[in-house]
Design a protein around this motif. Structure first.
Motif, PDB file in Angstrom:
ATOM      1  N   VAL A   1      -3.223  -1.706   7.053  1.00 49.66           N
ATOM      2  CA  VAL A   1      -4.133  -2.830   7.324  1.00 49.66           C
ATOM      3  C   VAL A   1      -5.062  -3.053   6.129  1.00 49.66           C
ATOM      4  O   VAL A   1      -5.284  -4.199   5.684  1.00 49.66           O
ATOM      5  CB  VAL A   1      -4.951  -2.561   8.607  1.00 49.66           C
ATOM      6  N   MET A   2      -5.612  -1.975   5.565  1.00 51.35           N
ATOM      7  CA  MET A   2      -6.497  -2.104   4.412  1.00 51.35           C
ATOM      8  C   MET A   2      -5.739  -2.587   3.179  1.00 51.35           C
ATOM      9  O   MET A   2      -6.274  -3.341   2.359  1.00 51.35           O
ATOM     10  CB  MET A   2      -7.175  -0.761   4.134  1.00 51.35           C
ATOM     11  N   ALA A   3      -4.485  -2.166   3.058  1.00 53.16           N
ATOM     12  CA  ALA A   3      -3.672  -2.603   1.922  1.00 53.16           C
ATOM     13  C   ALA A   3      -3.410  -4.099   1.984  1.00 53.16           C
ATOM     14  O   ALA A   3      -3.459  -4.800   0.963  1.00 53.16           O
ATOM     15  CB  ALA A   3      -2.354  -1.830   1.901  1.00 53.16           C
ATOM     16  N   ARG A   4      -3.110  -4.598   3.183  1.00 55.16           N
ATOM     17  CA  ARG A   4      -2.892  -6.039   3.346  1.00 55.16           C
ATOM     18  C   ARG A   4      -4.178  -6.815   3.051  1.00 55.16           C
ATOM     19  O   ARG A   4      -4.144  -7.862   2.398  1.00 55.16           O
ATOM     20  CB  ARG A   4      -2.442  -6.320   4.779  1.00 55.16           C
TER      21      ARG A   4
ATOM     22  N   GLY B   1      -2.172   9.216  -9.733  1.00 57.47           N
ATOM     23  CA  GLY B   1      -1.118   8.206  -9.665  1.00 57.47           C
ATOM     24  C   GLY B   1      -1.591   6.928  -8.997  1.00 57.47           C
ATOM     25  O   GLY B   1      -1.268   5.821  -9.437  1.00 57.47           O
ATOM     26  N   MET B   2      -2.381   7.052  -7.921  1.00 62.32           N
ATOM     27  CA  MET B   2      -2.907   5.869  -7.245  1.00 62.32           C
ATOM     28  C   MET B   2      -3.899   5.120  -8.132  1.00 62.32           C
ATOM     29  O   MET B   2      -3.918   3.883  -8.159  1.00 62.32           O
ATOM     30  CB  MET B   2      -3.569   6.276  -5.920  1.00 62.32           C
ATOM     31  N   LYS B   3      -4.706   5.853  -8.887  1.00 61.95           N
ATOM     32  CA  LYS B   3      -5.655   5.196  -9.793  1.00 61.95           C
ATOM     33  C   LYS B   3      -4.919   4.420 -10.880  1.00 61.95           C
ATOM     34  O   LYS B   3      -5.300   3.286 -11.215  1.00 61.95           O
ATOM     35  CB  LYS B   3      -6.591   6.237 -10.419  1.00 61.95           C
ATOM     36  N   ARG B   4      -3.848   5.003 -11.412  1.00 64.62           N
ATOM     37  CA  ARG B   4      -3.081   4.298 -12.445  1.00 64.62           C
ATOM     38  C   ARG B   4      -2.421   3.041 -11.884  1.00 64.62           C
ATOM     39  O   ARG B   4      -2.221   2.058 -12.600  1.00 64.62           O
ATOM     40  CB  ARG B   4      -2.006   5.226 -13.028  1.00 64.62           C
TER      41      ARG B   4
ATOM     42  N   GLY C   1       0.825  -1.210   0.000  1.00 65.60           N
ATOM     43  CA  GLY C   1       0.000   0.000   0.000  1.00 65.60           C
ATOM     44  C   GLY C   1       0.852   1.250   0.000  1.00 65.60           C
ATOM     45  O   GLY C   1       0.436   2.297   0.502  1.00 65.60           O
ATOM     46  N   GLY C   2       2.041   1.135  -0.615  1.00 66.40           N
ATOM     47  CA  GLY C   2       3.038   2.206  -0.512  1.00 66.40           C
ATOM     48  C   GLY C   2       2.592   3.554  -1.020  1.00 66.40           C
ATOM     49  O   GLY C   2       2.946   4.582  -0.443  1.00 66.40           O
ATOM     50  N   LEU C   3       1.811   3.590  -2.114  1.00 65.89           N
ATOM     51  CA  LEU C   3       1.366   4.884  -2.620  1.00 65.89           C
ATOM     52  C   LEU C   3       0.418   5.569  -1.637  1.00 65.89           C
ATOM     53  O   LEU C   3       0.419   6.798  -1.505  1.00 65.89           O
ATOM     54  CB  LEU C   3       0.684   4.717  -3.982  1.00 65.89           C
ATOM     55  N   GLY C   4      -0.404   4.766  -0.955  1.00 65.29           N
ATOM     56  CA  GLY C   4      -1.271   5.341   0.075  1.00 65.29           C
ATOM     57  C   GLY C   4      -0.453   5.907   1.224  1.00 65.29           C
ATOM     58  O   GLY C   4      -0.730   7.008   1.721  1.00 65.29           O
ATOM     59  N   LEU C   5       0.552   5.160   1.658  1.00 59.84           N
ATOM     60  CA  LEU C   5       1.434   5.639   2.727  1.00 59.84           C
ATOM     61  C   LEU C   5       2.201   6.875   2.276  1.00 59.84           C
ATOM     62  O   LEU C   5       2.442   7.797   3.068  1.00 59.84           O
ATOM     63  CB  LEU C   5       2.402   4.528   3.140  1.00 59.84           C
ATOM     64  N   THR C   6       2.606   6.885   1.005  1.00 60.55           N
ATOM     65  CA  THR C   6       3.295   8.063   0.450  1.00 60.55           C
ATOM     66  C   THR C   6       2.385   9.282   0.503  1.00 60.55           C
ATOM     67  O   THR C   6       2.827  10.398   0.817  1.00 60.55           O
ATOM     68  CB  THR C   6       3.718   7.792  -1.002  1.00 60.55           C
TER      69      THR C   6
ATOM     70  N   ARG D   1       2.478  -2.476  -4.179  1.00 62.44           N
ATOM     71  CA  ARG D   1       3.541  -1.719  -3.534  1.00 62.44           C
ATOM     72  C   ARG D   1       4.631  -1.440  -4.551  1.00 62.44           C
ATOM     73  O   ARG D   1       4.838  -2.209  -5.495  1.00 62.44           O
ATOM     74  CB  ARG D   1       4.094  -2.467  -2.333  1.00 62.44           C
ATOM     75  N   GLU D   2       5.334  -0.359  -4.331  1.00 60.59           N
ATOM     76  CA  GLU D   2       6.424   0.022  -5.210  1.00 60.59           C
ATOM     77  C   GLU D   2       7.659  -0.811  -4.887  1.00 60.59           C
ATOM     78  O   GLU D   2       7.876  -1.201  -3.731  1.00 60.59           O
ATOM     79  CB  GLU D   2       6.741   1.510  -5.021  1.00 60.59           C
ATOM     80  N   PRO D   3       8.498  -1.094  -5.884  1.00 59.38           N
ATOM     81  CA  PRO D   3       9.750  -1.805  -5.587  1.00 59.38           C
ATOM     82  C   PRO D   3      10.718  -0.900  -4.815  1.00 59.38           C
ATOM     83  O   PRO D   3      10.700   0.325  -4.975  1.00 59.38           O
ATOM     84  CB  PRO D   3      10.301  -2.139  -6.983  1.00 59.38           C
ATOM     85  N   TRP D   4      11.519  -1.495  -3.960  1.00 62.57           N
ATOM     86  CA  TRP D   4      12.550  -0.750  -3.219  1.00 62.57           C
ATOM     87  C   TRP D   4      13.627  -0.299  -4.187  1.00 62.57           C
ATOM     88  O   TRP D   4      14.238  -1.095  -4.896  1.00 62.57           O
ATOM     89  CB  TRP D   4      13.134  -1.640  -2.129  1.00 62.57           C
ATOM     90  N   ARG D   5      13.854   0.999  -4.237  1.00 59.32           N
ATOM     91  CA  ARG D   5      14.787   1.557  -5.212  1.00 59.32           C
ATOM     92  C   ARG D   5      16.189   1.763  -4.636  1.00 59.32           C
ATOM     93  O   ARG D   5      17.060   2.304  -5.318  1.00 59.32           O
ATOM     94  CB  ARG D   5      14.249   2.878  -5.752  1.00 59.32           C
ATOM     95  N   GLY D   6      16.350   1.395  -3.386  1.00 60.57           N
ATOM     96  CA  GLY D   6      17.686   1.457  -2.819  1.00 60.57           C
ATOM     97  C   GLY D   6      17.960   2.751  -2.070  1.00 60.57           C
ATOM     98  O   GLY D   6      17.243   3.753  -2.199  1.00 60.57           O
ATOM     99  N   ALA D   7      19.039   2.688  -1.279  1.00 60.49           N
ATOM    100  CA  ALA D   7      19.430   3.839  -0.470  1.00 60.49           C
ATOM    101  C   ALA D   7      19.848   5.015  -1.344  1.00 60.49           C
ATOM    102  O   ALA D   7      19.701   6.177  -0.943  1.00 60.49           O
ATOM    103  CB  ALA D   7      20.556   3.450   0.480  1.00 60.49           C
TER     104      ALA D   7
END
Length: 426
Positions: free
Chosen positions: A190-193, A124-127, A90-95, A199-205
């Motif tokens: 919780v709703m995302a799970r 962006g979330m809709k896409r 649910g990363g975009l929602g958290l973003t 979720r977006e991929p981890w793009r690194g540090a």
């Protein structure tokens, strides 16, 4: 008779949809004519209400937020928030929520937050596969964090109405604002799970560091505002002016999203927004002067205390009243009309004014996301292009979270009084 017609005119105007500022002025005019008070008292009391140094914060912070937004701040804050939490389910929602929390330190208003963050995040979330109703509901709920985390236009209004330190009010909102943001993030996760949101991929540090550097000057503005208040080097009004100058320099020479012509347009738009608020404050001062002359606040306080002097029940009654009013009335208008008499009730029952002001503002912020007059709800539904009814259903879990945080802030004074006491002393 004059007092009765004052309230009859006031309620009748609200029912037929007359703007609140005009309603306050017209009902005050009716009272003065019937009471034989010279009409010249209206402009005199209006000017007295607007001639308050701390009210300069309002055009200052509105202008600073608009300048930073026009300079490209929104996209940079969202990129940093995405790098920070976008990789979680649910990363975009958290973003979206994290972006609102970061943007809150600049705009100070929920509507500005919803419009700026929502115009980028909702499409962006809709896409990405989120429903439009969920995206709109989440954005509307997250926008209520804006006026709680400092700076806050409603808290400036409260300070001008009561003489309570605006600096203390700003600090009082910090912990409740963080609790509100964290609570919304937990609900979103919780709703995302449950719904298996993407979720977006981890793009690194490296991406996290790059996004931080890109958003650094925007984040520094928040640090500048809060740091100036904490240090005591500047007043809230001076902080707003410094923030405007900083926003112009960053927008012109660092982000290069501003031009001289766009600055002129932003100043005009900000002036119109600020003028609307200040006219409302001016008419409300006339109305408040009449209420004080008729000893209405004292009568309300005595009536409530005659029912009960139990502090827990009084807080519950105040919260229920403000929740109902917030469903039908714009936030600043509700604060101006109801805050002084309710403050009299709160202080008479032993509630700390800072504590009361914090949960009162939080309460009315929730009203921005409830029908039928939830401004942020309508705005986000329009951006998402979905029926309002679907957004109302989708926002229920987030409303319940906000109400839970409201209960915590209402009944645990420490959450709102500890930080201002630690910074400014008791």
């Amino acid at each position: 008779m004059a007092t009765i017609l004052l309230f009859v005119t006031f309620i009748a105007c609200l029912i037929v949809g007359v703007p609140v500022a005009v309603t306050l002025g017209l009902s005050s005019f009716v009272y003065m004519v019937l009471s034989g008070i010279p009409i010249v008292a209206i402009p005199q009391k209006m000017y007295a209400g607007m001639d308050v140094f701390v009210l300069l914060c309002i055009p200052g912070f509105i202008l600073a937020g608009n300048l930073m937004n026009g300079g490209g701040i929104t996209e940079r804050i969202i990129r940093f928030a995405s790098a920070l939490v976008g990789w979680i389910r649910g990363g975009l929602g958290l973003t979206n929520i994290a972006g609102s929390m970061l943007f809150a330190g600049i705009s100070g208003t929920a509507v500005a937050d919803a419009a700026s963050i929502g115009s980028v995040m909702i499409p962006g979330m809709k896409r990405a596969g989120y429903s439009g109703a969920f995206a709109a509901a989440l954005t509307a709920a997250a926008s209520t964090v804006g006026p709680i985390i400092p700076p806050s236009v409603p808290m400036i209004i409260v300070g001008s109405l009561t003489g309570v330190s605006v600096g203390r009010m700003f600090m009082a909102g910090a912990i409740p604002g963080l609790l509100l943001g964290i609570g919304l993030m937990v609900t979103c996760y919780v709703m995302a799970r449950r719904n298996n949101f993407p979720r977006e991929p981890w793009r690194g540090a490296r991406e996290l560091w790059s996004a931080f550097l890109d958003a650094f000057w925007a984040l520094l503005m928040t640090a500048l505002i809060i740091g100036g208040l904490l240090s005591g080097l500047v007043t809230p009004t001076e902080t707003a002016i410094v923030a405007c100058l900083y926003a112009i320099v960053v927008g012109l020479f660092i982000y290069r999203g501003l031009t001289l012509s766009s600055i002129v347009t932003i100043i005009i738009d900000s002036s119109v927004s600020a003028a609307g608020i200040l006219v409302l404050v001016g008419f409300a001062n006339v109305f408040g002067w009449i209420l004080a002359a008729e000893q209405i606040p004292q009568a309300i306080s005595s009536a409530v205390l005659a029912i009960t002097d139990n502090q827990i029940l009084i807080i519950l009654m105040i919260n229920l009243l403000l929740l109902i009013v917030g469903m039908f009335m714009e936030t600043i208008a509700a604060l101006i009309i109801l805050f002084p008499p309710l403050l009299a009730v709160a202080t008479a029952s032993g509630i700390d004014p800072i504590h009361f002001a914090t949960f009162a503002v939080l309460n009315l912020m929730i009203g921005l996301t409830t029908p039928p007059v939830g401004v942020c709800l309508f705005l986000c539904a329009n951006i998402a292009r979905v029926p309002l009814s679907k957004v109302v259903v989708a926002i229920v879990p987030f409303l319940l979270t906000n109400l839970f945080v409201l209960a915590l802030v209402s009944y645990i004074p420490f959450l709102s009084t500890w930080l201002p006491n630690a910074v400014f002393g008791h």
